[in-house]
Design an enzyme around this catalytic site. Structure first.
Site, PDB file in Angstrom:
ATOM      1  N   TYR A 154       1.014  -1.195   0.220  1.00 37.47           N
ATOM      2  CA  TYR A 154       0.037  -0.037   0.016  1.00 37.47           C
ATOM      3  C   TYR A 154       0.734   1.348  -0.180  1.00 37.47           C
ATOM      4  CZ  TYR A 154      -4.267   2.526   0.652  1.00 37.47           C
ATOM      5  OH  TYR A 154      -5.406   3.614   0.474  1.00 37.47           O
ATOM      6  N   LYS A 161      -2.981   8.511   2.891  1.00 38.26           N
ATOM      7  CA  LYS A 161      -4.269   8.547   3.678  1.00 38.26           C
ATOM      8  C   LYS A 161      -4.023   8.991   5.149  1.00 38.26           C
ATOM      9  CE  LYS A 161      -7.265   6.363   0.802  1.00 38.26           C
ATOM     10  NZ  LYS A 161      -8.196   7.289   0.051  1.00 38.26           N
TER      11      LYS A 161
HETATM   12  O1  0WE Z   1      -6.777   2.880  -1.594  1.00 41.15           O
HETATM   13  C1  0WE Z   1      -7.072   1.993  -2.201  1.00 41.15           C
HETATM   14  C2  0WE Z   1      -6.336   1.994  -3.635  1.00 41.15           C
HETATM   15  C3  0WE Z   1      -6.109   3.356  -4.167  1.00 41.15           C
HETATM   16  C4  0WE Z   1      -5.338   3.189  -5.736  1.00 41.15           C
HETATM   17  C5  0WE Z   1      -5.430   2.139  -6.688  1.00 41.15           C
HETATM   18  C6  0WE Z   1      -4.613   2.273  -7.719  1.00 41.15           C
HETATM   19  C7  0WE Z   1      -4.648   1.013  -8.504  1.00 41.15           C
HETATM   20  C8  0WE Z   1      -4.251   1.518 -10.081  1.00 41.15           C
HETATM   21  C9  0WE Z   1      -4.622   4.293  -5.776  1.00 41.15           C
HETATM   22  N1  0WE Z   1      -4.023   4.409  -7.223  1.00 41.15           N
HETATM   23  C10 0WE Z   1      -3.874   3.285  -8.010  1.00 41.15           C
HETATM   24  N2  0WE Z   1      -3.204   3.337  -9.082  1.00 41.15           N
HETATM   25  C11 0WE Z   1      -3.215   2.489  -9.967  1.00 41.15           C
HETATM   26  O2  0WE Z   1      -2.592   2.579 -11.040  1.00 41.15           O
HETATM   27  N3  0WE Z   1      -7.471   0.818  -1.603  1.00 41.15           N
HETATM   28  C12 0WE Z   1      -7.706   0.961  -0.278  1.00 41.15           C
HETATM   29  C13 0WE Z   1      -7.651  -0.235  -2.441  1.00 41.15           C
HETATM   30  C14 0WE Z   1      -6.231  -1.226  -1.938  1.00 41.15           C
HETATM   31  O3  0WE Z   1      -5.216  -0.824  -2.787  1.00 41.15           O
HETATM   32  C15 0WE Z   1      -4.046  -1.561  -2.287  1.00 41.15           C
HETATM   33  C16 0WE Z   1      -4.584  -2.563  -1.338  1.00 41.15           C
HETATM   34  C17 0WE Z   1      -5.829  -2.181  -1.233  1.00 41.15           C
HETATM   35  C18 0WE Z   1      -6.777  -2.620  -0.187  1.00 41.15           C
HETATM   36  C19 0WE Z   1      -2.563  -1.613  -2.657  1.00 41.15           C
HETATM   37  C20 0WE Z   1      -1.977  -2.480  -2.061  1.00 41.15           C
HETATM   38  C21 0WE Z   1      -2.446  -3.475  -1.160  1.00 41.15           C
HETATM   39  C22 0WE Z   1      -3.572  -3.321  -0.694  1.00 41.15           C
END
Ligand code: 0WE
Length: 266
Positions: A154, A161
């Site tokens: 993450y 966040k």
């Molecule tokens: O906040 C998020 C994800 C936000 C996000 C996702 C992406 C994917 C594609 C931000 N930027 C990008 N950029 C991209 O190119 N989450 C809470 C979901 C999430 O994301 C993770 C998680 C979880 C849960 C990433 C790694 C590990 C766990």
């Protein structure tokens, strides 16, 4: 009469039918709230038909990284609605390369981009919203537990966040005297477009479904009803809060070994 009839909500971050922002839009609409959607231009094809489903009276494209586009959003809101009640912020972005491998490799530019789009954007869309918001209004954003505890990969999003959650508290302090509340929902993992590109996400969902106190993952609908509660007068005493909607995951210090779990189910 519905809980939010006569109220208006401006929602940033619907990309498609799986978006958390869409779950929030549906839940607010179900309580009689009028809906406006602000979306990334590239997602218009999916967002337009969703807007029709909730009789959206505003559908405005905007990249929150661009102040001129934010100004254009609020010019339209002022012309069409005059004032409104609720602001929903459900968007984030980090470079794919910054969501994998070592956090130590986070680049200056990747850090800047993630913090700008995922945290500063809440300030950027709140400042021009504030003069248009009615007393008793509310702002809700989306966060994730990676802000306070390490979730592998993450990475820079965890830092973003953390900044977002602190931003919620400072905005709550500033806007409280004007009768506007500011809160965040910290959701458990949900399969959305943003999660689609993340390696191992499916097994993460399965792990949650097997181990959370409620033995399930949470849905967009469950986030939607919680956001509706936080906007509503039922939450009139709540501001600056981070409310977990994660099936209880964050309260658990150590999951039981799978073998023992299986034995206990009988
Ligand atoms: O906040 C998020 C994800 C936000 C996000 C996702 C992406 C994917 C594609 C931000 N930027 C990008 N950029 C991209 O190119 N989450 C809470 C979901 C999430 O994301 C993770 C998680 C979880 C849960 C990433 C790694 C590990 C766990």
């Amino acid at each position: 009469m519905a809980l939010l009839s006569g109220k208006k909500a401006l929602i940033f971050g619907v990309a498609n039918h799986r978006s958390i922002a869409w779950g929030i839009a549906r839940a607010l609409h179900a309580e009689g709230c009028e809906i406006g959607l602000v979306y990334l231009e590239a997602t218009e094809k999916w967002v337009k038909p969703l807007g029709e489903q909730v009789n959206a009276t505003l559908l405005i494209p905007c990249d929150v990284g661009d102040d001129a586009q934010i100004d254009a959003v609020y010019a339209k809101v002022r012309d069409t609605w005059g004032s409104f009640d609720y602001l929903i912020h459900s968007l984030a972005f980090a470079k794919g390369e910054d969501l994998t491998g070592g956090f130590l490799n986070t680049s200056r530019d990747g850090f800047r981009l993630a913090l700008d789009v995922s945290a500063y954007s809440l300030i950027a869309i709140t400042r021009p919203a504030f003069p248009l918001m009615n007393e008793g209004g509310a702002i809700v954003t989306m966060t994730y537990h990676g802000s306070t505890q390490v979730i592998p990969n993450y990475n820079v999003m965890g830092v973003a966040k953390a900044a977002l959650e602190a931003t919620v508290r400072y905005l709550a302090y500033d806007l409280g005297p004007k009768g506007i509340r500011v809160n965040a929902i910290s959701a458990g993992p949900i399969r959305t477009l943003a999660a689609a590109g993340i390696g191992g996400f499916k097994s993460m969902l399965k792990h949650f479904a097997d181990t959370t106190p409620l033995r399930k993952t949470v849905s967009q609908d469950e986030v939607g009803t919680t956001a509706t509660f936080l906007c509503s007068p039922w939450a009139s005493g709540i501001t600056g809060e981070i409310l977990y909607v994660d099936a209880g995951a964050n309260i658990v210090g150590m999951a039981e070994p799978a073998k023992e779990l299986a034995g206990k189910a009988d």
